[in-house]
Write an enzyme that holds these catalytic residues in place. Structure first.
Site, PDB file in Angstrom:
ATOM      1  N   ARG A  43       0.835  -1.212   0.000  1.00 31.44           N
ATOM      2  CA  ARG A  43       0.000   0.000   0.000  1.00 31.44           C
ATOM      3  C   ARG A  43       0.862   1.250   0.000  1.00 31.44           C
ATOM      4  O   ARG A  43       0.456   2.292  -0.503  1.00 31.44           O
ATOM      5  CB  ARG A  43      -0.973  -0.013   1.184  1.00 31.44           C
ATOM      6  CG  ARG A  43      -0.338  -0.089   2.552  1.00 31.44           C
ATOM      7  CD  ARG A  43      -1.399  -0.060   3.638  1.00 31.44           C
ATOM      8  NE  ARG A  43      -0.873  -0.499   4.922  1.00 31.44           N
ATOM      9  CZ  ARG A  43      -1.581  -0.541   6.029  1.00 31.44           C
ATOM     10  NH1 ARG A  43      -2.851  -0.180   6.022  1.00 31.44           N
ATOM     11  NH2 ARG A  43      -1.044  -0.960   7.153  1.00 31.44           N
ATOM     12  N   ARG A  47       7.771   1.880   0.884  1.00 26.85           N
ATOM     13  CA  ARG A  47       8.072   0.593   1.534  1.00 26.85           C
ATOM     14  C   ARG A  47       8.112  -0.528   0.495  1.00 26.85           C
ATOM     15  O   ARG A  47       8.940  -1.431   0.571  1.00 26.85           O
ATOM     16  CB  ARG A  47       7.026   0.280   2.615  1.00 26.85           C
ATOM     17  CG  ARG A  47       7.146   1.155   3.855  1.00 26.85           C
ATOM     18  CD  ARG A  47       6.411   0.560   5.049  1.00 26.85           C
ATOM     19  NE  ARG A  47       4.972   0.676   4.987  1.00 26.85           N
ATOM     20  CZ  ARG A  47       4.261   1.707   5.429  1.00 26.85           C
ATOM     21  NH1 ARG A  47       4.878   2.743   5.979  1.00 26.85           N
ATOM     22  NH2 ARG A  47       2.939   1.726   5.348  1.00 26.85           N
ATOM     23  N   ASP A  68      -3.466  -0.849  -2.262  1.00 26.35           N
ATOM     24  CA  ASP A  68      -4.125  -0.807  -0.950  1.00 26.35           C
ATOM     25  C   ASP A  68      -5.430  -1.562  -1.126  1.00 26.35           C
ATOM     26  O   ASP A  68      -6.307  -1.122  -1.884  1.00 26.35           O
ATOM     27  CB  ASP A  68      -4.387   0.644  -0.531  1.00 26.35           C
ATOM     28  CG  ASP A  68      -5.054   0.733   0.845  1.00 26.35           C
ATOM     29  OD1 ASP A  68      -5.721  -0.242   1.260  1.00 26.35           O
ATOM     30  OD2 ASP A  68      -4.908   1.771   1.498  1.00 26.35           O
ATOM     31  N   TYR A 200     -10.261  -9.816  14.679  1.00 27.67           N
ATOM     32  CA  TYR A 200      -9.282 -10.380  13.735  1.00 27.67           C
ATOM     33  C   TYR A 200      -9.641 -11.838  13.421  1.00 27.67           C
ATOM     34  O   TYR A 200      -9.704 -12.241  12.257  1.00 27.67           O
ATOM     35  CB  TYR A 200      -7.870 -10.282  14.332  1.00 27.67           C
ATOM     36  CG  TYR A 200      -6.810 -11.052  13.574  1.00 27.67           C
ATOM     37  CD1 TYR A 200      -6.180 -10.489  12.462  1.00 27.67           C
ATOM     38  CD2 TYR A 200      -6.422 -12.340  13.976  1.00 27.67           C
ATOM     39  CE1 TYR A 200      -5.207 -11.197  11.751  1.00 27.67           C
ATOM     40  CE2 TYR A 200      -5.453 -13.048  13.280  1.00 27.67           C
ATOM     41  CZ  TYR A 200      -4.846 -12.470  12.174  1.00 27.67           C
ATOM     42  OH  TYR A 200      -3.878 -13.170  11.477  1.00 27.67           O
ATOM     43  N   VAL A 202     -12.486 -13.381  13.739  1.00 25.88           N
ATOM     44  CA  VAL A 202     -13.741 -13.487  12.967  1.00 25.88           C
ATOM     45  C   VAL A 202     -13.490 -13.116  11.512  1.00 25.88           C
ATOM     46  O   VAL A 202     -14.002 -13.760  10.587  1.00 25.88           O
ATOM     47  CB  VAL A 202     -14.835 -12.596  13.589  1.00 25.88           C
ATOM     48  CG1 VAL A 202     -16.071 -12.544  12.686  1.00 25.88           C
ATOM     49  CG2 VAL A 202     -15.225 -13.112  14.980  1.00 25.88           C
ATOM     50  N   SER A 203     -12.649 -12.089  11.281  1.00 22.08           N
ATOM     51  CA  SER A 203     -12.359 -11.703   9.885  1.00 22.08           C
ATOM     52  C   SER A 203     -11.708 -12.870   9.142  1.00 22.08           C
ATOM     53  O   SER A 203     -11.965 -13.103   7.961  1.00 22.08           O
ATOM     54  CB  SER A 203     -11.458 -10.462   9.831  1.00 22.08           C
ATOM     55  OG  SER A 203     -10.108 -10.765  10.178  1.00 22.08           O
ATOM     56  N   LYS A 204     -10.886 -13.641   9.850  1.00 25.75           N
ATOM     57  CA  LYS A 204     -10.191 -14.762   9.205  1.00 25.75           C
ATOM     58  C   LYS A 204     -11.130 -15.963   8.992  1.00 25.75           C
ATOM     59  O   LYS A 204     -10.955 -16.715   8.031  1.00 25.75           O
ATOM     60  CB  LYS A 204      -8.967 -15.165  10.030  1.00 25.75           C
ATOM     61  CG  LYS A 204      -7.863 -14.090  10.041  1.00 25.75           C
ATOM     62  CD  LYS A 204      -7.287 -13.873   8.651  1.00 25.75           C
ATOM     63  CE  LYS A 204      -6.051 -12.993   8.646  1.00 25.75           C
ATOM     64  NZ  LYS A 204      -5.495 -12.816   7.298  1.00 25.75           N
TER      65      LYS A 204
HETATM   66  P1  NDP Z   1       2.738  -8.125   8.884  1.00 25.62           P
HETATM   67  O1  NDP Z   1       1.990  -7.175   9.764  1.00 25.62           O
HETATM   68  O2  NDP Z   1       4.174  -8.313   9.084  1.00 25.62           O
HETATM   69  O3  NDP Z   1       2.499  -7.726   7.346  1.00 25.62           O
HETATM   70  C1  NDP Z   1       1.224  -7.418   6.895  1.00 25.62           C
HETATM   71  C2  NDP Z   1       1.329  -6.852   5.497  1.00 25.62           C
HETATM   72  O4  NDP Z   1       0.014  -6.480   5.064  1.00 25.62           O
HETATM   73  C3  NDP Z   1       2.187  -5.572   5.435  1.00 25.62           C
HETATM   74  O5  NDP Z   1       2.866  -5.530   4.212  1.00 25.62           O
HETATM   75  C4  NDP Z   1       1.132  -4.471   5.466  1.00 25.62           C
HETATM   76  O6  NDP Z   1       1.560  -3.247   4.888  1.00 25.62           O
HETATM   77  C5  NDP Z   1       0.075  -5.136   4.606  1.00 25.62           C
HETATM   78  N1  NDP Z   1      -1.214  -4.462   4.664  1.00 25.62           N
HETATM   79  C6  NDP Z   1      -1.964  -4.146   5.738  1.00 25.62           C
HETATM   80  N2  NDP Z   1      -3.070  -3.497   5.360  1.00 25.62           N
HETATM   81  C7  NDP Z   1      -3.025  -3.398   4.003  1.00 25.62           C
HETATM   82  C8  NDP Z   1      -3.884  -2.845   3.033  1.00 25.62           C
HETATM   83  N3  NDP Z   1      -5.002  -2.194   3.353  1.00 25.62           N
HETATM   84  N4  NDP Z   1      -3.522  -2.953   1.726  1.00 25.62           N
HETATM   85  C9  NDP Z   1      -2.386  -3.589   1.366  1.00 25.62           C
HETATM   86  N5  NDP Z   1      -1.519  -4.106   2.249  1.00 25.62           N
HETATM   87  C10 NDP Z   1      -1.855  -4.014   3.567  1.00 25.62           C
HETATM   88  O7  NDP Z   1       1.943  -9.490   8.995  1.00 25.62           O
HETATM   89  P2  NDP Z   1       2.409 -10.999   8.690  1.00 25.62           P
HETATM   90  O8  NDP Z   1       3.401 -11.007   7.619  1.00 25.62           O
HETATM   91  O9  NDP Z   1       2.667 -11.652   9.972  1.00 25.62           O
HETATM   92  O10 NDP Z   1       1.024 -11.594   8.159  1.00 25.62           O
HETATM   93  C11 NDP Z   1       0.821 -11.984   6.809  1.00 25.62           C
HETATM   94  C12 NDP Z   1      -0.442 -12.803   6.750  1.00 25.62           C
HETATM   95  O11 NDP Z   1      -0.281 -13.970   7.566  1.00 25.62           O
HETATM   96  C13 NDP Z   1      -1.667 -12.091   7.294  1.00 25.62           C
HETATM   97  O12 NDP Z   1      -2.796 -12.430   6.523  1.00 25.62           O
HETATM   98  C14 NDP Z   1      -1.799 -12.636   8.693  1.00 25.62           C
HETATM   99  O13 NDP Z   1      -3.114 -12.548   9.178  1.00 25.62           O
HETATM  100  C15 NDP Z   1      -1.342 -14.064   8.488  1.00 25.62           C
HETATM  101  N6  NDP Z   1      -0.882 -14.761   9.676  1.00 25.62           N
HETATM  102  C16 NDP Z   1       0.289 -14.407  10.284  1.00 25.62           C
HETATM  103  C17 NDP Z   1       0.749 -15.122  11.370  1.00 25.62           C
HETATM  104  C18 NDP Z   1       2.056 -14.824  12.054  1.00 25.62           C
HETATM  105  O14 NDP Z   1       2.433 -15.547  12.983  1.00 25.62           O
HETATM  106  N7  NDP Z   1       2.790 -13.799  11.651  1.00 25.62           N
HETATM  107  C19 NDP Z   1      -0.042 -16.227  11.950  1.00 25.62           C
HETATM  108  C20 NDP Z   1      -1.260 -16.515  11.232  1.00 25.62           C
HETATM  109  C21 NDP Z   1      -1.651 -15.800  10.144  1.00 25.62           C
HETATM  110  P3  NDP Z   1       2.245  -2.060   5.777  1.00 25.62           P
HETATM  111  O15 NDP Z   1       3.680  -2.440   5.953  1.00 25.62           O
HETATM  112  O16 NDP Z   1       2.029  -0.863   4.919  1.00 25.62           O
HETATM  113  O17 NDP Z   1       1.504  -2.016   7.080  1.00 25.62           O
END
Ligand code: NDP
Length: 283
Positions: A43, A47, A68, A200, A202-204
């Site tokens: 987004r 970055r 985004d 969170y 519930v969204s998943k």
């Molecule tokens: P991070 O918070 O490290 O990364 C999340 C990413 O999503 C970032 O790049 C963030 O961008 C981006 N993002 C957030 N909102 C938006 C948006 N509106 N549009 C586009 N990009 C967006 O999370 P993780 O890497 O840990 O998580 C990745 C996935 O794995 C997620 O779906 C999470 O729910 C899932 N997950 C993670 C676990 C874990 O242990 N880490 C466990 C279970 C599931 P920005 O940098 O700009 O904020």
């Protein structure tokens, strides 16, 4: 040089929320294993471009596009870019998500609106907009979370009957989640059977059900062999987990990668939830 003449018809993969964390790991792995172009989306342009530069240092060559998932203009711009440059899409990994930290003190009405808005409705908006571009044998991977199997025990029986019925439509799922947000913003969601403080999770659950519905829709799609699955990356050391996970981002990328690269006409998994490359029954 006109990019249309160079890339049209070339295979292409898109990963959302890929400037860091699991998404970054998926891009890195796809750059090594996917036979085509890999589009790292973020987004925030700075970055995202920094992430591409970091991968360039490793000799990898993803392309960048801003996305985004909560902004329809941004989603439209990506769809136009893909149509103009590739006239198709082969892999879509819906990875982007947010999770508020409790101690940040953000009130529940804002948390529920933004979290479900991004994680469920943002993911759905991207998928719907890019769906017409999917080519035969395309793979759609929705990254969700193992938390779904514990939170589901906190839903009322009535809600479970509605959410888990085998012929649930996307319109019905959307209405249920819109109602969850509306009631949650007024503080009354738990009175109609939703968990108290778990926006969170519930969204998943919503993303997992969305995947199953899309998978059913894909069965009748004339393009053939479009496969949709959901998965958990495991407990990964990222910003979201406060670096408490046991896995690196490369290890977390493994199951999403496995699903992104499922062989042509693989009979299964389809419409399933997986962890560690294994189908998990979560309800
Ligand atoms: P991070 O918070 O490290 O990364 C999340 C990413 O999503 C970032 O790049 C963030 O961008 C981006 N993002 C957030 N909102 C938006 C948006 N509106 N549009 C586009 N990009 C967006 O999370 P993780 O890497 O840990 O998580 C990745 C996935 O794995 C997620 O779906 C999470 O729910 C899932 N997950 C993670 C676990 C874990 O242990 N880490 C466990 C279970 C599931 P920005 O940098 O700009 O904020």
């Amino acid at each position: 040089m006109n990019p249309r003449t160079t890339t049209s018809g070339r295979r292409v993969a898109v990963i959302t929320g890929a400037n860091k964390g699991v998404g970054f790991g998926i891009v890195r792995a796809l750059c090594k294993q996917f036979d085509g172009d890999v589009i790292l989306t973020a987004r925030n342009v700075d970055r995202g471009q920094q992430a591409v530069a970091d991968l360039n240092q490793e000799g990898l060559r993803p392309r960048f596009h801003q996305l985004d998932i909560t902004d329809t203009d941004s989603v439209d711009a990506l769809a136009t870019f893909l149509k103009d440059n590739y006239d198709g899409l082969d892999v879509l990994v819906n990875n982007a998500a947010i999770k508020f930290r409790r101690e940040a003190g953000v009130p529940f009405p804002r948390r529920i609106k933004e979290t479900v808005g991004c994680n469920f409705f943002g993911t759905l908006s991207v998928t719907r907009r890019l769906w017409p571009l999917l080519r035969p044998h395309a793979r759609v991977v929705n990254v969700t979370c193992f938390c779904i199997s514990s939170i589901i025990t906190e839903f009322s029986q009535d809600l479970l009957c509605q959410l888990l019925k085998p012929d649930l439509t996307m319109a019905q799922l959307e209405l249920l989640l819109q109602d969850y947000v509306r009631k949650g913003e007024m503080g009354g969601h738990f009175r109609v059977g939703w968990p108290t403080d778990a926006e969170y999770d519930v969204s998943k659950v919503g993303v997992c059900l969305m995947s199953a519905i899309l998978s059913r829709e894909a069965v009748d799609d004339s393009r053939g062999d479009i496969v949709v699955n959901a998965c958990c990356p495991g407990h990964v050391r990222t910003d979201m987990s406060r670096y408490e996970g046991s896995l690196t981002v490369d290890q977390g990328a493994d199951t999403p990668m496995y699903l992104s690269l499922l062989p042509r006409n693989a009979a299964r998994p389809r419409g399933q939830f997986l962890a560690e490359r294994t189908v998990v029954k979560w309800w």
